[in-house]
Write a protein that holds these residues in place. Structure first.
Motif, PDB file in Angstrom:
ATOM      1  N   GLY A 317       0.816  -1.210   0.000  1.00 51.35           N
ATOM      2  CA  GLY A 317       0.000   0.000   0.000  1.00 51.35           C
ATOM      3  C   GLY A 317       0.847   1.254   0.000  1.00 51.35           C
ATOM      4  O   GLY A 317       0.564   2.213  -0.746  1.00 51.35           O
ATOM      5  N   ALA A 318       1.893   1.260   0.816  1.00 52.38           N
ATOM      6  CA  ALA A 318       2.788   2.421   0.868  1.00 52.38           C
ATOM      7  C   ALA A 318       3.505   2.599  -0.466  1.00 52.38           C
ATOM      8  O   ALA A 318       3.710   3.733  -0.927  1.00 52.38           O
ATOM      9  CB  ALA A 318       3.800   2.252   2.002  1.00 52.38           C
ATOM     10  N   LEU A 355      13.271   2.352  -6.225  1.00 53.44           N
ATOM     11  CA  LEU A 355      13.052   2.661  -4.811  1.00 53.44           C
ATOM     12  C   LEU A 355      12.681   1.398  -4.056  1.00 53.44           C
ATOM     13  O   LEU A 355      11.688   0.743  -4.372  1.00 53.44           O
ATOM     14  CB  LEU A 355      11.931   3.695  -4.659  1.00 53.44           C
ATOM     15  N   VAL A 356      13.491   1.072  -3.080  1.00 56.54           N
ATOM     16  CA  VAL A 356      13.222  -0.088  -2.232  1.00 56.54           C
ATOM     17  C   VAL A 356      12.529   0.396  -0.963  1.00 56.54           C
ATOM     18  O   VAL A 356      13.026   1.274  -0.261  1.00 56.54           O
ATOM     19  CB  VAL A 356      14.517  -0.837  -1.890  1.00 56.54           C
ATOM     20  N   LEU A 357      11.374  -0.183  -0.702  1.00 58.60           N
ATOM     21  CA  LEU A 357      10.547   0.269   0.421  1.00 58.60           C
ATOM     22  C   LEU A 357      10.344  -0.894   1.387  1.00 58.60           C
ATOM     23  O   LEU A 357       9.558  -1.812   1.125  1.00 58.60           O
ATOM     24  CB  LEU A 357       9.202   0.785  -0.101  1.00 58.60           C
ATOM     25  N   GLY A 365       8.660   7.209   6.414  1.00 55.09           N
ATOM     26  CA  GLY A 365       8.348   8.049   5.256  1.00 55.09           C
ATOM     27  C   GLY A 365       9.550   8.258   4.365  1.00 55.09           C
ATOM     28  O   GLY A 365       9.679   9.297   3.713  1.00 55.09           O
ATOM     29  N   GLU A 366      10.452   7.259   4.326  1.00 49.54           N
ATOM     30  CA  GLU A 366      11.666   7.360   3.537  1.00 49.54           C
ATOM     31  C   GLU A 366      11.697   6.262   2.477  1.00 49.54           C
ATOM     32  O   GLU A 366      10.905   5.306   2.518  1.00 49.54           O
ATOM     33  CB  GLU A 366      12.907   7.233   4.433  1.00 49.54           C
ATOM     34  N   VAL A 367      12.631   6.404   1.541  1.00 46.94           N
ATOM     35  CA  VAL A 367      12.860   5.357   0.542  1.00 46.94           C
ATOM     36  C   VAL A 367      14.362   5.181   0.371  1.00 46.94           C
ATOM     37  O   VAL A 367      15.142   6.127   0.543  1.00 46.94           O
ATOM     38  CB  VAL A 367      12.227   5.705  -0.823  1.00 46.94           C
ATOM     39  N   GLN A 380      16.270   8.349   2.285  1.00 46.98           N
ATOM     40  CA  GLN A 380      15.966   9.766   2.381  1.00 46.98           C
ATOM     41  C   GLN A 380      14.457   9.953   2.350  1.00 46.98           C
ATOM     42  O   GLN A 380      13.732   9.088   1.853  1.00 46.98           O
ATOM     43  CB  GLN A 380      16.596  10.535   1.218  1.00 46.98           C
ATOM     44  N   PRO A 381      13.968  11.096   2.834  1.00 44.21           N
ATOM     45  CA  PRO A 381      12.533  11.362   2.734  1.00 44.21           C
ATOM     46  C   PRO A 381      12.084  11.335   1.279  1.00 44.21           C
ATOM     47  O   PRO A 381      12.806  11.769   0.377  1.00 44.21           O
ATOM     48  CB  PRO A 381      12.385  12.768   3.335  1.00 44.21           C
TER      49      PRO A 381
END
Length: 412
Positions: A317-318, A355-357, A365-367, A380-381
């Motif tokens: 979801g994020a 981007l790895v989440l 709230g970073e990636v 980083q944000p």
């Protein structure tokens, strides 16, 4: 450097079909994205340089091309005329006659010159089947074309500025010229018989090349039928050369079309016509880009610029929200969820930004940014990452990232 025909099929950029015919490729969605980005770059560069864009029809009466000289000197490369309502119309082999008509549609003054008219328009060449190949030689051509109508004392500056635009475009595209060629007339009757005009045009183009500090070679027999030109040559993986960009000085067609402007002395004068193409045909430019970058296009050209990898289903979801935010900022973004993280990263090897989440990044709230070349950037944000990517892509930078803190790989 790999063959663009094979890469184009593998990467699903373009294709062909027997029902369309030879020399008539179609564009797949990813190829269309790259092509659109390329076209937008050229349009924006032209607007900044003072060009006005027009549209003109791809058909014209046979008489139009008789007047321009194409029918006498270029007929073998044109498609046959079509009978229509008692007239003969022809698929245009060039845009310049149409732009000459636009120029002469109203009275002109020296105060309005130079007038720079640009168009990304279709033209058609009846190429023999034996010379057709991928995107480099096609029958339906989308040409980045422009014509500058100017006074004689403006010609050299306009031609020099056109050459500078070409060099800037090559830097942004990450391609190089193989050589610069001064294409001059040769023997035979395919050239307009106007020795003094040819001499003046050739001298001006020599001055432009020498003032630009570019090495060049004279090539008799390679001129257009109406005048000499600067050809910017490129080479494919097999070392075969072709012309991509051109700058031409033309005294002939303004005479043929009776083009005029009112000078400072109140008298009528004949303008000079500078033909200029920054990237030549879109098809040939795309072929060169595919081969030079082997599908790993500069970020501003890439079909997908950003891909988001949720480490687990819990972050899906994020990840979708991050991709949505990126898309709202104009980035071409997708989410990859199928397979292991390593497999997803390998499948997306040509995407510039990855981007790895994971759970920690999602909570903060970073990636964690992974670049296509394997570099990893500190988490980083999201807003900071998107601001940086937006700047680099907006500047049409060929670099993936400026000097930043790079950390060792965390994911394999």
């Amino acid at each position: 450097m790999q063959d663009h025909r094979r890469l184009g099929r593998e990467l699903e950029l373009f294709g062909t079909d027997p029902l369309l015919g030879a020399g008539l490729p179609y564009w797949q969605p990813d190829g269309a994205v790259v092509r659109h980005a390329l076209e937008e770059y050229v349009r924006e560069a032209e607007v900044r340089a003072g060009y006005r864009h027009v549209y003109s029809p791809v058909l014209g009466k046979r008489e139009l091309y008789e007047l321009s000289g194409h029918w006498a000197h270029y007929r073998e490369d044109m498609f046959p005329p079509m009978d229509l309502g008692g007239e003969q119309v022809v698929l245009r082999p060039s845009l310049c006659p149409h732009h000459a008509l636009i120029y002469r549609s109203r009275a002109r003054s020296y105060r309005g010159l130079p007038l720079r008219i640009a168009e990304l328009g279709g033209m058609y060449r009846a190429e023999p089947s034996g010379v057709l190949g991928g995107l480099t030689r096609v029958r339906a051509i989308q040409l980045n074309d422009a014509h500058i109508f100017c006074t004689p004392d403006q010609v050299a500056d306009e031609a020099r500025s056109a050459l500078e635009m070409i060099r800037a475009a090559y830097a942004a595209l990450g391609i190089e010229a193989a050589r610069y060629r001064l294409s001059l007339p040769g023997d035979g009757g395919k050239y307009v018989a106007a020795p003094e005009l040819w001499r003046r045009s050739a001298e001006l183009l020599r001055e432009v090349l020498e003032a630009s500090g570019l090495p060049y070679e004279a090539a008799p027999g390679e001129a257009a039928f109406y005048g000499p030109k600067i050809d910017v040559q490129i080479a494919d993986g097999a070392g075969r050369e072709s012309t991509l960009s051109t700058v031409q000085i033309d005294f002939h067609q303004p005479e043929q079309f009776g083009l005029e402007y009112i000078g400072a002395d109140g008298a009528k004068h004949r303008p000079v016509m500078v033909h200029r193409s920054v990237i030549g045909s879109v098809e040939r430019a795309m072929a060169q880009l595919i081969e030079v970058h082997e599908g790993a296009f500069p970020a501003w050209l890439a079909p997908v610029q950003l891909i988001v990898f949720p480490v687990s289903e819990a972050e899906s979801g994020a990840a979708a929200e991050v991709a949505r935010q990126a898309a709202c900022l104009g980035l071409r973004a997708e989410v990859a969820v199928d397979g292991s993280l390593g497999a997803r990263i390998r499948a997306a090897r040509l995407v510039p930004y990855q981007l790895v989440l994971g759970p920690r990044e999602a909570a903060a709230g970073e990636v964690a940014l992974r670049l296509r070349d394997g570099r990893r950037i500190d988490p980083q944000p999201v807003e900071k990452v998107f601001a940086r990517l937006g700047f680099l892509i907006g500047e049409r930078n060929v670099e993936l990232w400026a000097a930043e803190t790079v950390v060792p790989p965390r994911y394999t």
